[in-house]
Every structure is written in C-alpha cells, then in structure tokens.
Design a protein around this motif. Structure first.
Motif, PDB file in Angstrom:
ATOM      1  N   PRO A  87     -15.056  -4.677   8.161  1.00 30.53           N
ATOM      2  CA  PRO A  87     -15.861  -3.473   7.911  1.00 30.53           C
ATOM      3  C   PRO A  87     -16.486  -2.901   9.184  1.00 30.53           C
ATOM      4  N   GLU A  88     -16.822  -3.770  10.136  1.00 32.24           N
ATOM      5  CA  GLU A  88     -17.428  -3.287  11.381  1.00 32.24           C
ATOM      6  C   GLU A  88     -16.431  -2.574  12.287  1.00 32.24           C
ATOM      7  N   ASP A  89     -15.164  -2.571  11.933  1.00 31.58           N
ATOM      8  CA  ASP A  89     -14.171  -1.785  12.669  1.00 31.58           C
ATOM      9  C   ASP A  89     -14.159  -0.323  12.215  1.00 31.58           C
ATOM     10  N   THR A  90     -14.905  -0.028  11.188  1.00 35.48           N
ATOM     11  CA  THR A  90     -14.969   1.345  10.687  1.00 35.48           C
ATOM     12  C   THR A  90     -15.496   2.290  11.755  1.00 35.48           C
ATOM     13  N   GLY A  91     -14.857   3.453  11.861  1.00 26.16           N
ATOM     14  CA  GLY A  91     -15.296   4.442  12.826  1.00 26.16           C
ATOM     15  C   GLY A  91     -14.203   5.453  13.093  1.00 26.16           C
ATOM     16  N   VAL A  92     -14.463   6.307  14.054  1.00 29.38           N
ATOM     17  CA  VAL A  92     -13.450   7.265  14.501  1.00 29.38           C
ATOM     18  C   VAL A  92     -12.813   6.711  15.770  1.00 29.38           C
ATOM     19  N   TYR A  93     -11.508   6.683  15.774  1.00 28.09           N
ATOM     20  CA  TYR A  93     -10.759   6.143  16.904  1.00 28.09           C
ATOM     21  C   TYR A  93     -10.170   7.297  17.709  1.00 28.09           C
ATOM     22  N   TYR A  94     -10.477   7.293  18.988  1.00 30.97           N
ATOM     23  CA  TYR A  94     -10.058   8.360  19.887  1.00 30.97           C
ATOM     24  C   TYR A  94      -9.015   7.846  20.874  1.00 30.97           C
ATOM     25  N   CYS A  95      -7.933   8.566  20.969  1.00 30.67           N
ATOM     26  CA  CYS A  95      -6.963   8.286  22.011  1.00 30.67           C
ATOM     27  C   CYS A  95      -7.543   8.763  23.332  1.00 30.67           C
ATOM     28  N   TYR A  96      -7.253   8.020  24.382  1.00 33.53           N
ATOM     29  CA  TYR A  96      -7.829   8.302  25.696  1.00 33.53           C
ATOM     30  C   TYR A  96      -6.761   8.143  26.765  1.00 33.53           C
ATOM     31  N   CYS A  97      -6.870   8.955  27.802  1.00 29.56           N
ATOM     32  CA  CYS A  97      -6.046   8.704  28.981  1.00 29.56           C
ATOM     33  C   CYS A  97      -6.776   9.203  30.212  1.00 29.56           C
ATOM     34  N   TYR A  98      -6.409   8.613  31.343  1.00 34.51           N
ATOM     35  CA  TYR A  98      -6.936   9.040  32.631  1.00 34.51           C
ATOM     36  C   TYR A  98      -5.773   9.509  33.487  1.00 34.51           C
ATOM     37  N   SER A  99      -5.921  10.756  33.991  1.00 36.08           N
ATOM     38  CA  SER A  99      -4.847  11.346  34.801  1.00 36.08           C
ATOM     39  C   SER A  99      -5.471  12.133  35.937  1.00 36.08           C
ATOM     40  N   GLY A 100      -6.446  11.492  36.577  1.00 37.73           N
ATOM     41  CA  GLY A 100      -7.205  12.219  37.581  1.00 37.73           C
ATOM     42  C   GLY A 100      -8.463  12.801  36.972  1.00 37.73           C
ATOM     43  N   GLY A 101      -8.509  12.834  35.683  1.00 39.29           N
ATOM     44  CA  GLY A 101      -9.655  13.252  34.886  1.00 39.29           C
ATOM     45  C   GLY A 101      -9.559  12.563  33.533  1.00 39.29           C
ATOM     46  N   HIS A 102     -10.656  12.552  32.824  1.00 36.80           N
ATOM     47  CA  HIS A 102     -10.682  11.876  31.519  1.00 36.80           C
ATOM     48  C   HIS A 102     -10.254  12.837  30.415  1.00 36.80           C
ATOM     49  N   ASN A 103      -9.461  12.343  29.489  1.00 37.55           N
ATOM     50  CA  ASN A 103      -8.983  13.160  28.367  1.00 37.55           C
ATOM     51  C   ASN A 103      -9.114  12.372  27.072  1.00 37.55           C
ATOM     52  N   TRP A 104      -9.497  13.046  26.027  1.00 43.36           N
ATOM     53  CA  TRP A 104      -9.623  12.423  24.711  1.00 43.36           C
ATOM     54  C   TRP A 104      -8.958  13.288  23.651  1.00 43.36           C
TER      55      TRP A 104
END
Length: 114
Positions: A87-104
């Motif tokens: 249950p504590e895994d509940t949440g919104v999961y965001y994909c992320y990458c770094y390519s010289g800047g942060h992106n979500w």
C-alpha cells in the motif's frame, strides 16, 4: 527538449504486480540516464529507480528486491517491473530522464489496496 509518456499504472491488490512503461521522443540523443520517480499523497517526490545508458542501475532502499528497472536506449524506452506491491507504493509515478536538463512525464497513478 525531451517528451516522456508513461503507461501501465492502475489499481492492484497488495502483493500484486504492475509494469510501467515510458517512451521518450524529441531530442533524445543526449539522454544519459532514465528512470522513475514517485510521489505518494502528501509527500515529496522521491527517486524510485534509474538506469544509465551504460546499464548501471540504482534503486531506492524501499523498493530494492521488489522493483526492477530496465531500459532500451535504442528504442528510448524504460520500464519498471513492480512486484510484491505494498500500500505504501501508492502514488503517481513519473518517468524521468536527464539529457543536459531534467525532464519528467505527466505521471501515471498507481494504487495498491490492502
């Protein structure tokens, strides 16, 4: 700029599994790391797992042994296999990458019922 689109979230019972997927598009040649962050209700966003272009992985202590991240940089995709969900895994999961800047990405919700 990089665009990230997640899929695969949903509702699952405790002990169940889900697989998240993320596809990157745009200026992707400079991506050096991809991964997943998550934000539980009322809490700050935190790292869940990352994978570098060289295949090095990193996990939050809370998900080690249960989550597995994989990626295909030739297809600009990253996956998160989540097993034995709690249950504590509940949440919104965001994909992320770094390519010289942060992106979500915009995020995909995961709800684990007890």
């Amino acid at each position: 700029q990089v665009q990230l689109v997640e899929s695969g979230g949903g509702l699952v019972q405790a002990g169940g599994s889900l697989r998240l997927s993320c596809a990157a598009s745009g200026i992707i040649s400079n991506i050096v790391v991809m991964g997943w962050q998550r934000q539980a209700p009322g809490k700050e966003r935190e790292l869940a797992a990352t994978i570098t272009r060289l295949g090095n992985t990193n996990y939050a202590d809370s998900v080690k042994g249960r989550f597995t991240i994989s990626g295909d940089y030739t297809k600009n995709t990253v996956y998160l296999e989540m097993n034995n969900l709690k249950p504590e895994d509940t949440g919104v999961y965001y994909c992320y990458c770094y390519s010289g800047g942060h992106n979500w990405g915009r995020g995909t919700p995961v709800t684990v019922s007890s």
